[in-house]
Write an enzyme that holds these catalytic residues in place. Sequence first.
Site, short mmCIF file in Angstrom:
data_model
loop_
_atom_site.label_atom_id
_atom_site.label_comp_id
_atom_site.label_asym_id
_atom_site.label_seq_id
_atom_site.Cartn_x
_atom_site.Cartn_y
_atom_site.Cartn_z
CG ASP A 1 -63.54 -29.21 7.29
OD1 ASP A 1 -64.08 -30.22 6.80
OD2 ASP A 1 -62.40 -28.85 6.98
CG HIS B 1 -61.54 -32.18 10.43
ND1 HIS B 1 -60.82 -32.27 9.26
CD2 HIS B 1 -61.54 -30.88 10.76
CE1 HIS B 1 -60.42 -31.08 8.89
NE2 HIS B 1 -60.83 -30.20 9.80
CG HIS C 1 -57.80 -29.08 13.22
ND1 HIS C 1 -57.11 -28.04 12.66
CD2 HIS C 1 -58.82 -29.35 12.37
CE1 HIS C 1 -57.68 -27.67 11.53
NE2 HIS C 1 -58.72 -28.47 11.32
CG HIS D 1 -64.65 -24.03 7.41
ND1 HIS D 1 -64.16 -23.79 6.14
CD2 HIS D 1 -63.73 -24.81 8.02
CE1 HIS D 1 -63.00 -24.38 6.00
NE2 HIS D 1 -62.71 -25.02 7.13
#
Length: 166
Positions: free
Chosen positions: A2, A53, A57, A138
């Site tokens: 991510d 993504h 967010h 991440h």
Amino acid sequence: FDEGYENGYSGKILDTLKEKQVHAIFFVTYDFASQNPALIKRMIAEGHVVGNHTYRHLTMDEVTRAAATEEITVLHRYMEKNYQYKMTYFRFPKGEFSEDTLALAQELGYKSIFWSFAYAALQKVTESTHPGAIFLLHAVSPTNAEILGQAIDSIRSQGYTFTTAL
């Protein structure tokens, strides 16, 4: 991986993936994509998949359908316009979704990707590997960047291979 924002580790992660000849999926936000064009171009050029993504967010189980549509389509259009790249994988921020936003992502041509686990210690990653495992890492994490090469080697030694085809 991510990619909500750049914390200085994405280049190292890409270097390790290149060295180990592994492709990954990078789920990027609009901010990441718009602020890091060299990294996005490198991801694409080196054969990685770039996934959606969202735009801001937001928590996708708390937004209206119109806001959820905007979250997905703003980034989608940006990637097509600026990188001539069509994203097809979607990851919900924090994994939070509603039945409606899950259906919306599919209606917009996306396959939603979740994960097997999101714990990044080397021992946990290598001991928890199983057929079909999807790791949530991440790129802002120094730990994820540091353990990546060892994790790839350990997982391969267990007989597993890596793929971005889901």
